[in-house]
Design a protein around this motif. Structure first.
Motif, short mmCIF file in Angstrom:
data_model
loop_
_atom_site.label_atom_id
_atom_site.label_comp_id
_atom_site.label_asym_id
_atom_site.label_seq_id
_atom_site.Cartn_x
_atom_site.Cartn_y
_atom_site.Cartn_z
N GLY A 63 0.86 -0.99 0.03
CA GLY A 63 0.75 0.05 0.29
C GLY A 63 0.96 1.24 0.00
N ILE A 64 2.06 1.06 1.02
CA ILE A 64 2.60 2.76 0.90
C ILE A 64 3.65 2.79 -0.46
N ARG B 32 1.17 4.23 -3.15
CA ARG B 32 0.72 5.37 -2.54
C ARG B 32 1.69 6.38 -3.82
N GLU B 33 3.33 6.10 -3.08
CA GLU B 33 4.40 6.74 -4.09
C GLU B 33 4.15 6.36 -4.96
N GLU C 11 2.02 6.57 -7.15
CA GLU C 11 0.14 6.64 -7.19
C GLU C 11 0.73 8.50 -7.63
N ARG C 12 1.78 8.69 -6.95
CA ARG C 12 2.01 10.11 -7.01
C ARG C 12 2.72 10.83 -7.70
#
Length: 483
Positions: A464-465, A468-469, A471-472
């Protein structure tokens, strides 16, 4: 340094003939060679073979005599002639090349292996033939399935030793072998024989070789482990990093390799559960690799112990073998154990008798991961008759403790600081410990390993981390990254 070729003088190359006809002082390692009949005025070292105890002593004495002769003759060169090619299976060349007292020029020549390839009808590069000295065969073989060309099979006793030292595994197909004797001479013999007849067919001498085709059948675990053991011994002798290692310095590596095996097992289990055959094959290959890395650590530690005179890898294997036989009396003895629970009960009783332990908790490492330690102790408690919590008891305690923890005031700064056992206060630390211990107990009764469950959840959180990375950053999620 020149070569006399594999047979008579007709195999001498023009460059070798020029050196031998140059008028300088010439030495022969042995006059027992067919090409020697065309030479004169040489000094042979056959007398050294008769007086020395070992071949190592022979070669060392020859080198010393040559160095002395070269020093006396300098700056004019001396010529040293050896059977075959000086570049194939010639120990004196190796010694002279490493001797700083002399300058050495090697003149290549036809080797017995060139005639062997022609008689056998094969390209050694395509066939992958390994050239092995007969004196070193039993040490160098160690499970290599070949094919092999074994040089300098000079005695019947040596052929017998080769025969008895290899291919002892029941799962191997012993090949038909080829004896090659006096290649290039009028009495040349190339004979195909069965493995057990290789020392009964002809009278061997220094012009005899043995060709062993590739062995059919699986490699055999015993021989492969022997090869690994030999490799570790070589690394300890020749690699500076491996020489510097101790049991203590290797501990982090053993731990890391163990966890990598666990990761590979989890990966394979997930692939098998999903029924994805391509992933199963890849995961199995990954597990095979990681098990090999772990086995290397075990062999390394056994080698360190052997060097210290404590025990060997054979002692380790024998010990665990005998222990498992003793702990399975229902298989190897007359004990009865019809169920897995009965087997476990017998196991614990036998362990207590073997170790002379007063408690079932002895032998459980205190440094185990906490959830795993809790689970093992809970199982041991059941084995000594401690009452298991009634259904619902632990769940009620668990809910109460979760409620109590959720009701505590939390300092936002505490959650980002380095954690300690007590945290904000000792009472809260004990409450968290009780909560996790209850979770481990619930998981155990449900048949779930809490350590693996938490690990799986943590790795999912890791993904999940990463998601998120990426995606950013506007990047695709890494292929194959999954818990």
């Amino acid at each position: 340094m020149v070569g006399l070729g594999p047979a008579g003088p007709e195999h001498l190359t023009p460059s070798v003939q020029a050196w031998l006809a140059g008028g300088g002082k010439t030495f022969l390692r042995t006059a027992r060679h067919p090409a020697a009949q065309a030479l004169s005025g040489y000094v042979a070292f056959d007398h050294v073979y008769e007086s020395a105890e070992t071949f190592a002593e022979v070669y060392a004495a020859i080198v010393e005599a040559l160095v002395a002769a070269a020093t006396a003759q300098a700056p004019e060169p001396i010529t040293y002639a050896v059977p075959g090619s000086p570049l194939v299976a010639e120990r004196t060349v190796e010694l002279l090349r490493g001797d700083p007292r002399v300058d050495l020029t090697v003149v290549p020549a036809l080797s017995f292996v060139d005639l062997a390839w022609e008689r056998l009808g094969l390209d050694p590069l395509v066939a992958g033939v390994r050239l092995v000295d007969a004196e070193q065969f039993t040490r160098q073989f160690t499970g290599d399935r070949g094919p092999h060309l074994v040089a300098q099979c000079w005695s019947q006793a040596l052929l017998s030793e080769i025969k008895l030292s290899a291919f002892t595994d029941d799962d191997l197909v012993v090949p038909e072998v080829v004896l090659l004797s006096h290649l290039g001479l009028p009495d040349e013999r190339v004979v195909r024989v069965g493995w057990w007849d290789l020392d009964r067919t002809l009278s061997p001498d220094h012009l005899t070789s043995l060709y062993i085709p590739a062995v059919a059948g699986p490699a055999g675990s015993a021989r492969e482990v022997a090869r690994l053991e030999e490799l570790v011994a070589t690394l300890r002798a020749e690699c500076p990093w491996d020489r510097a290692q101790t049991h203590g310095s290797l501990m982090p590596h053993l731990l890391e390799e163990s966890y990598e095996v666990l990761d590979a097992l989890g990966e394979l289990d997930a692939a098998e559960s999903a029924g994805e055959e391509s992933h199963v094959v890849a995961s199995a290959g990954h597990l095979e690799e990681e098990l090999g890395d772990l086995l290397f650590q075990i062999v390394f530690h056994a080698r360190l112990a052997q060097e210290a005179g404590r025990f060997t890898l054979a002692d380790v294997a024998r010990g665990v073998h005998d222990k498992l036989v003793h702990r399975h009396p229902h298989v190897f003895g007359d004990a009865d154990a019809a169920t897995a629970d009965e087997v476990k009960a017998n196991w614990e009783q036998i362990k207590r008798e073997e170790k002379g332990r007063s408690s079932v908790t002895e032998g459980i490492p205190a440094d185990l991961p906490a959830l795993l330690l809790s689970t093992k102790l809970q199982r041991k408690a059941l084995s000594v008759g401690m009452a298991a919590p009634r259904h619902g008891d632990t769940g009620s305690d668990l809910a109460a403790r979760v409620t109590a923890l959720l009701g505590l005031e939390v300092d936002p700064a505490t959650g980002t600081a380095d954690a300690t056992l007590a945290g904000a206060d000792e009472e809260t630390g004990r409450l968290v410990g009780d909560l996790l211990f209850d979770v481990a107990d619930v998981a155990r009764r449900l048949g779930i390993d809490p350590e693996l469950a938490l690990r799986s959840r943590a790795l999912a959180f890791r993904d999940g981390i990463v998601a998120r990375e990426v995606e950013r950053a506007g990047l695709p999620f890494p292929e194959g990254r999954t818990h």
